[in-house]
Enzyme design. Structure first.
Site, PDB file in Angstrom:
ATOM      1  N   HIS A  36       0.830  -1.216   0.000  1.00  0.00           N
ATOM      2  CA  HIS A  36       0.000   0.000   0.000  1.00  0.00           C
ATOM      3  C   HIS A  36       0.865   1.266   0.000  1.00  0.00           C
ATOM      4  CE1 HIS A  36      -4.129  -1.677   0.390  1.00  0.00           C
ATOM      5  NE2 HIS A  36      -3.418  -2.727   0.742  1.00  0.00           N
ATOM      6  N   SER A  69     -11.282 -17.623 -22.917  1.00  0.00           N
ATOM      7  CA  SER A  69     -10.312 -18.042 -21.912  1.00  0.00           C
ATOM      8  C   SER A  69     -10.520 -19.503 -21.556  1.00  0.00           C
ATOM      9  CB  SER A  69     -10.428 -17.170 -20.663  1.00  0.00           C
ATOM     10  OG  SER A  69     -11.108 -17.851 -19.648  1.00  0.00           O
ATOM     11  N   ASP A 181       1.947  -3.937  -9.494  1.00  0.00           N
ATOM     12  CA  ASP A 181       1.771  -5.284 -10.039  1.00  0.00           C
ATOM     13  C   ASP A 181       2.177  -5.328 -11.511  1.00  0.00           C
ATOM     14  OD1 ASP A 181       0.686  -5.541  -7.547  1.00  0.00           O
ATOM     15  OD2 ASP A 181      -1.387  -5.675  -8.236  1.00  0.00           O
ATOM     16  N   TYR A 233      -9.921  -2.040   0.302  1.00  0.00           N
ATOM     17  CA  TYR A 233      -8.774  -1.471  -0.404  1.00  0.00           C
ATOM     18  C   TYR A 233      -9.006   0.021  -0.684  1.00  0.00           C
ATOM     19  CZ  TYR A 233      -4.984  -1.022  -3.799  1.00  0.00           C
ATOM     20  OH  TYR A 233      -3.843  -0.624  -4.461  1.00  0.00           O
TER      21      TYR A 233
HETATM   22  C1  GLA Z   1      -2.761  -4.646  -4.859  1.00  0.00           C
HETATM   23  C2  GLA Z   1      -2.676  -3.516  -5.859  1.00  0.00           C
HETATM   24  C3  GLA Z   1      -1.290  -2.875  -5.853  1.00  0.00           C
HETATM   25  C4  GLA Z   1      -0.841  -2.521  -4.442  1.00  0.00           C
HETATM   26  C5  GLA Z   1      -1.073  -3.680  -3.492  1.00  0.00           C
HETATM   27  C6  GLA Z   1      -0.804  -3.316  -2.064  1.00  0.00           C
HETATM   28  O1  GLA Z   1      -1.933  -5.699  -5.256  1.00  0.00           O
HETATM   29  O2  GLA Z   1      -2.970  -3.984  -7.143  1.00  0.00           O
HETATM   30  O3  GLA Z   1      -1.270  -1.756  -6.698  1.00  0.00           O
HETATM   31  O4  GLA Z   1      -1.488  -1.365  -3.999  1.00  0.00           O
HETATM   32  O5  GLA Z   1      -2.387  -4.202  -3.564  1.00  0.00           O
HETATM   33  O6  GLA Z   1       0.547  -3.075  -1.887  1.00  0.00           O
END
Ligand code: GLA
Length: 391
Positions: A36, A69, A181, A233
């Site tokens: 985060h 898929s 990610d 989130y």
């Molecule tokens: C998810 C989101 C990322 C990041 C993480 C927490 O994976 O896709 O962008 O914020 O949570 O670190």
């Protein structure tokens, strides 16, 4: 060429009745440390794993995009000229959202001109478990992004593709995530982590030397499933934005550990704890990189544990299953462990001696059973190459 890529090619042929022009793949990721922090302009240290999403593609004569898929029945179809976030939904929004995002202006760059782009038949198949916090969604976005980049001759660099993946995720899918990610999936290298400064969007590869030190990273997937498009989130992200606004900074990137006492005096108690997590977590990423460089991976265990404690107590994104995974792995010999990914479920990682992987996995599984939790799925992950063309 990998067997999985060949299988994706064969499945494409069975589905569409012709051969694909190529197969591209992109990995899931685990985050070693730095949770985060990405959407706060902070530091992260993920690595790409040896589980990939494969994308077999062939161009069409018209301007229609079709996606199928291996895991979900049915087909999604849209004309390139109709691409828009509101026209996309369900699982195919990850793939088609990237086709849309690539044409949008991002970070001062004009979007790609798709006026001459051909339609495509796309087939996706994935080894990345869904909802486990291992970025199955970024793996789809990045596999599609590298395929489109090549077949449409766009010439975009990896960071531009990562931004398009994030835009697809934020707007077409509706999950308010950061860029970690996609960067891990596109920039990963064997036996390296991706050290990313999300404020400047600059990245560096950091050697992990896991093999040399006879260490492995064990994933403990709790089976508790999360969704980032809804719920916690977004709340956490909103708390961080509120904290930055009250502290009068553009993002929490600009709050340092020495600023925390002042932050404590102006923020409410909960917002302060959210801010303290982000600020100390970014500092722990910097310490982890220094420790890896100076002492090697044997020495990072306590940083992983401190990160978990901060997520559990300050950011409050852990769940009992993740806390048990961490505590049990360490009690049975792991050097360190922490939940990985967005939280509220998903997986923990544990840094363990390579010859203890099986034993620690078995002990953690016993502890889950004793606690009345469902059996976790435990498997080793290897820091691997980012997105590439396979065939
Ligand atoms: C998810 C989101 C990322 C990041 C993480 C927490 O994976 O896709 O962008 O914020 O949570 O670190």
């Amino acid at each position: 060429m990998s067997d999985a890529a060949q299988r994706a090619s064969d499945q494409f042929a069975a589905e569409y009745g012709r051969q694909p022009e190529g197969v591209w793949s992109a990995p899931g990721r685990v985050n070693l440390i730095g949770e985060h922090t990405d959407y706060n302009g902070g530091l992260v240290l993920p690595f790409a794993i040896d589980r990939r999403t494969y994308c077999a593609v062939a161009r069409r004569e018209d301007r229609v995009l079709r996606v199928r898929s291996a895991t979900i029945e049915g087909e999604a179809q849209i004309a390139i000229d109709d691409l828009a976030p509101e026209a996309l939904d369900g699982w195919s929004a990850y793939a088609l959202g990237v086709a849309w995002a690539i044409s949008q202006p991002i970070a001062g760059e004009p979007g790609a001109d798709l006026a001459a782009a051909s339609g495509l038949d796309i087939f996706l198949t994935s080894e990345v478990p869904l909802g486990a916090g291992l970025s199955s969604s970024a793996a789809i976005e990045c596999a599609v992004a590298v395929a489109l980049n090549e077949l449409w001759g766009l010439g975009l660099d990896r960071m531009a593709l990562a931004r398009a993946g994030r835009l697809a995720e934020n707007v077409a899918v509706g999950a308010p995530t950061g860029i970690m990610d996609q960067c891990a999936s596109l920039l990963g290298e064997e036996d390296h982590a991706v050290f990313l400064d999300c404020g400047t969007e600059s990245a560096e590869s950091v050697p992990l030397h896991l093999d040399r030190e006879h260490l492995s990273v064990l994933v403990i997937d709790t089976g508790v499933r999360h969704e980032h498009a809804t719920g916690g989130y977004g709340d956490r992200r909103a708390s961080c934005e509120r904290g930055a606004e009250i502290l009068n900074v553009p993002s929490l990137r600009f709050v340092l550990e020495e600023d925390l006492p002042r932050a404590a005096s102006v923020l409410d108690e909960e917002t302060y704890r959210r801010v303290r997590h982000v600020v100390t977590e970014s500092a722990r990423v910097a310490s982890t990189v220094r420790t890896l460089q100076n002492e090697g991976p044997q020495a990072i265990g306590d940083l992983l544990l401190a990160s978990h404690a901060s997520m559990r107590d300050d950011f409050e994104i852990s769940v009992p299953e993740l806390d048990l995974a961490v505590e049990s792995a360490v009690r049975h010999g792991a050097l360190g462990a922490r939940m990985t990914g967005g939280g509220f479920g998903g997986a923990a990682i544990a840094l363990v001696a390579s010859d203890a992987v099986g034993e620690i996995a078995a002990k953690v599984t016993e502890d889950f059973s004793a606690a009345g939790f469902g059996a976790p799925r435990c498997f080793k992950v290897v820091p691997s190459d980012g997105a590439h063309r396979d065939i």
